[in-house]
Scaffold this active site. Structure first.
Site, PDB file in Angstrom:
ATOM      1  N   GLU A  59     122.696  13.830 108.869  1.00 30.66           N
ATOM      2  CA  GLU A  59     122.855  12.690 107.975  1.00 30.66           C
ATOM      3  C   GLU A  59     122.068  13.021 106.708  1.00 30.66           C
ATOM      4  O   GLU A  59     120.881  13.370 106.799  1.00 30.66           O
ATOM      5  CB  GLU A  59     122.297  11.422 108.625  1.00 30.66           C
ATOM      6  CG  GLU A  59     122.581  10.214 107.771  1.00 30.66           C
ATOM      7  CD  GLU A  59     122.025   8.909 108.319  1.00 30.66           C
ATOM      8  OE1 GLU A  59     121.530   8.892 109.467  1.00 30.66           O
ATOM      9  OE2 GLU A  59     122.087   7.915 107.576  1.00 30.66           O
ATOM     10  N   ARG A 284     115.652  16.914 122.416  1.00 24.15           N
ATOM     11  CA  ARG A 284     115.165  17.205 121.063  1.00 24.15           C
ATOM     12  C   ARG A 284     113.931  18.084 121.148  1.00 24.15           C
ATOM     13  O   ARG A 284     113.216  18.046 122.133  1.00 24.15           O
ATOM     14  CB  ARG A 284     114.708  15.940 120.331  1.00 24.15           C
ATOM     15  CG  ARG A 284     115.547  14.755 120.387  1.00 24.15           C
ATOM     16  CD  ARG A 284     114.809  13.562 119.783  1.00 24.15           C
ATOM     17  NE  ARG A 284     114.719  13.656 118.354  1.00 24.15           N
ATOM     18  CZ  ARG A 284     115.693  13.355 117.519  1.00 24.15           C
ATOM     19  NH1 ARG A 284     116.843  12.941 117.958  1.00 24.15           N
ATOM     20  NH2 ARG A 284     115.527  13.461 116.222  1.00 24.15           N
ATOM     21  N   LYS A 294     112.501  11.824 110.531  1.00 25.97           N
ATOM     22  CA  LYS A 294     112.674  11.858 109.083  1.00 25.97           C
ATOM     23  C   LYS A 294     112.018  10.652 108.425  1.00 25.97           C
ATOM     24  O   LYS A 294     111.531  10.743 107.302  1.00 25.97           O
ATOM     25  CB  LYS A 294     114.168  11.909 108.734  1.00 25.97           C
ATOM     26  CG  LYS A 294     114.734  13.306 108.866  1.00 25.97           C
ATOM     27  CD  LYS A 294     116.144  13.387 108.344  1.00 25.97           C
ATOM     28  CE  LYS A 294     117.119  12.907 109.397  1.00 25.97           C
ATOM     29  NZ  LYS A 294     118.523  13.144 109.039  1.00 25.97           N
TER      30      LYS A 294
END
Ligand code: ATP
Ligand code: MG
Length: 586
Positions: A59, A284, A294
């Site tokens: 994204e 992850r 982020k």
């Protein structure tokens, strides 16, 4: 690109492109080294797919970090191994957080890591029209409806893990009314947040994601690509699986938090009757002493804790690049950590071990003094200069040698002299002899002190001309070799030394009432304004990497000017990972 996308997938029966010879061949030879590769081999064997096509779907709402590198290496790596393809797709469904600045940075980072999406860079926003048409299709099938509940009410009606949800009072609108309202949503007739389009699935479903999830919301925001064309935007859940399908992605590899979304993605695909990718989830990457989200990284930037996304203390790809990491070291790290189904935390010393291994072989070694102390050789002729031969990298003879100037006044490291040496300290001290790297033996005779502070400001010594090259003809030994630079030849540079951004391995380990920022390390950056470097470093280009002997690996920072170089320390030479491995006997 792919025959796939151009064929258009509104058709139910899409013929799959023929798998290439390479894919078949790779599948036969591939090693199922982890559960993802095993699943792919199985799919090729059973004929579920006859080709491998993956994608990396960032994204564009921030810079890429080392966690993304894991996903990039996995997706592009698998495509390479199986003779397949990997797309880059920007998942740009949220106009309020996204920006072209991030798009460009993401592309640069992926290229730098050594991967190539060829001509296959796509955007979920390119599929907005197709997604809209599919939404109408679901409405016509009675599988989606326009709902007037507010976001809070939607949440309230959803129920909990232990309680079923309640049906929206708008759930049973007619197909005609839904179509009419949805078209008017698109036309901009209703205020932001006033209505949503929801899938009509099951409000009592044990999986909360299946309780009539929202597909569209009304948001008047300018999108970085579609501008003001749309005032309704698809949710990630509605866009993601269909985007994969449009691109003919066979294996949609994602992180574990999407495991619970998989049934929903499969439901959409089945109801639309379109090509079905297979989603496989992995854990992850988490690293000790590091935050990876982020949102938090953005906070560090915005609050001025770091100098920017590419601050060398950041776990971002651009931060690591500036710090001196190589793409090869990052790829090696991603390969070593492998993939798993369970969340864990990787020790950051493994990442440091990988860059050390790479630079040990490839970085030229030079001499630099960070905290200079003057060393005067009293019996060395005034004004004389000798050039001593120094090996550039003992690990790689092909890197050759260079000539290092030697003269009467040198700088050595303050740490390499003790007026009163503690036990086991073998470096320079009054009366003691040491070897100067690539040079001579010197013996300390006396010191000169600052009359005010008493601090040692000069160390005086004599050298033995017979020991040129570092050996005494009479066979006497010294216990230490120290580095040095010639005072009249050296250049000055700013050197930035880094420590971890956090003081604890788990930044979230804080007393109640505090947040992760309480663990920020106030000493994560130390600036040495005037280090002394050997002459050969003059004009070193930005990004070039060196080992400063005994001090670590360093690289030239973009802040350098023609007048003054700036160096970042990438890592020290102390390999804690190797030590851990030794202790564990592996
Ligand atoms: P963040 O939580 O940092 O905002 P994200 O998942 O929202 O990350 P995306 O841009 O959506 O960021 O991520 C793109 C791809 O990278 C996704 O497929 C995601 O699963 C993967 N990814 C993100 N973070 C990690 C991580 N820490 N380890 C492995 N893969 C990751
Ligand atoms: Mg995401």
């Amino acid at each position: 690109m792919a025959e796939f996308k151009e064929n258009g997938l509104s058709e139910t029966n899409v013929t799959k492109p023929q798998g290439s010879e390479k894919t078949r061949c790779c599948a036969e030879n591939a090693q199922g080294t982890d559960f993802i590769r095993e699943a792919i081999i199985e799919d090729l064997r059973t004929g579920r797919y006859d080709r491998v096509h993956t994608r990396f779907p960032p994204e564009p709402n921030g810079y890429l970090h080392i966690g993304h590198a894991k996903s990039i290496c996995l997706n592009f790596g698998i495509a390479q191994e199986f003779g397949g393809k990997c797309n880059l797709r920007f998942d740009d469904t949220n106009p309020t957080k996204e920006d072209v600045e991030y798009v460009e940075a993401i592309k640069e980072d992926i290229r730098w890591l050594g991967f190539d999406w060829e001509d296959r860079c796509y955007y979920a926003s390119d599929y907005f029209e197709q997604l809209y048409q599919w939404a109408e299709e679901l409405i016509k099938k009675g599988k989606a409806y326009v709902c007037d509940l507010s976001p809070d009410e939607v949440r309230e009606y959803r129920g909990t893990l232990t309680e079923p949800g309640r049906e929206s009072p708008y759930r049973n609108r007619s197909v005609e009314e839904n179509l009419d309202l949805f078209r008017r949503m698109r036309a901009g007739e209703f205020p932001d947040g006033s209505r949503t389009l929801r899938a009509k699935i099951d409000m009592a479903h044990p999986n909360l994601n299946m309780r009539d999830p929202v597909m569209y919301r009304i948001i008047r925001a300018t999108h970085h690509r579609t501008g003001d064309k749309w005032c309704i935007y698809p949710t990630y859940d509605w866009a993601h699986g269909q985007s994969d399908s449009i691109e003919g992605i066979t294996h949609s590899i994602c992180t574990l938090e999407f495991e619970n979304h998989r049934p929903l993605y499969e439901w959409f695909i089945k109801e639309l009757g379109i090509f079905a990718p297979r989603q496989i989830e992995f854990a992850r990457l988490n690293l000790t002493y590091t935050v990876m989200s982020k949102r938090r990284l953005l906070q560090l930037v915005q609050e001025g804790v770091v100098r920017g996304w590419d601050d060398p203390r950041m776990p971002t790809i651009c931060g690591l690049r500036r710090r001196g990491y190589t793409p090869a070291a990052i790829r090696d790290f991603c390969q070593r950590i492998g993939v798993s189904k369970y969340d864990g935390v990787v020790d950051i010393s493994l990442l440091e071990h990988c860059i050390r291994e790479d630079l040990n072989k490839h970085a030229p070694r030079v001499m630099a003094v960070l905290r200079p102390l003057k060393l005067v050789i009293d019996n060395y002729p005034e004004g004389q200069v000798e050039y001593l031969e120094a090996v550039n990298n003992p690990e790689d003879p092909s890197m050759g040698t260079r000539q290092v100037p030697f003269s009467k006044v040198l700088y050595i490291e303050q740490d390499d002299f003790r007026e009163v040496p503690p036990p086991k300290y073998y470096r320079l001290a009054p009366g003691r002899e040491v070897r100067l790297r690539w040079g001579y033996f010197v013996r300390c005779t006396h010191v000169v002190k600052d009359p005010q502070t008493g601090e040692v400001i000069e160390v005086h010594c004599t050298y033995d001309p017979e020991t040129r090259g570092g050996n005494a003809p009479d066979g006497r030994k010294v216990k230490a070799t120290i580095h040095w630079v010639s005072a009249m030849h050296c250049i000055e540079a700013e050197v930035r030394l880094y420590d971890y951004l956090f003081t604890k391995p788990d930044p979230d380990d804080v007393p109640e009432g505090l947040d992760w920022r309480a663990n920020l390390n106030p000493n994560s950056l130390e600036i040495i304004p005037n280090a002394k470097l050997e002459q050969s470093l003059a004009g070193a280009p930005v990004g070039s990497r060196y080992q400063f002997e005994r001090l670590g690996y360093f690289c030239v920072d973009p802040d350098s000017t023609p007048e003054k170089l700036v160096f970042n320390r990438t890592v020290t030479l102390k390999d804690t990972w190797a030590k851990i491995q030794q202790k564990m006997g592996s």
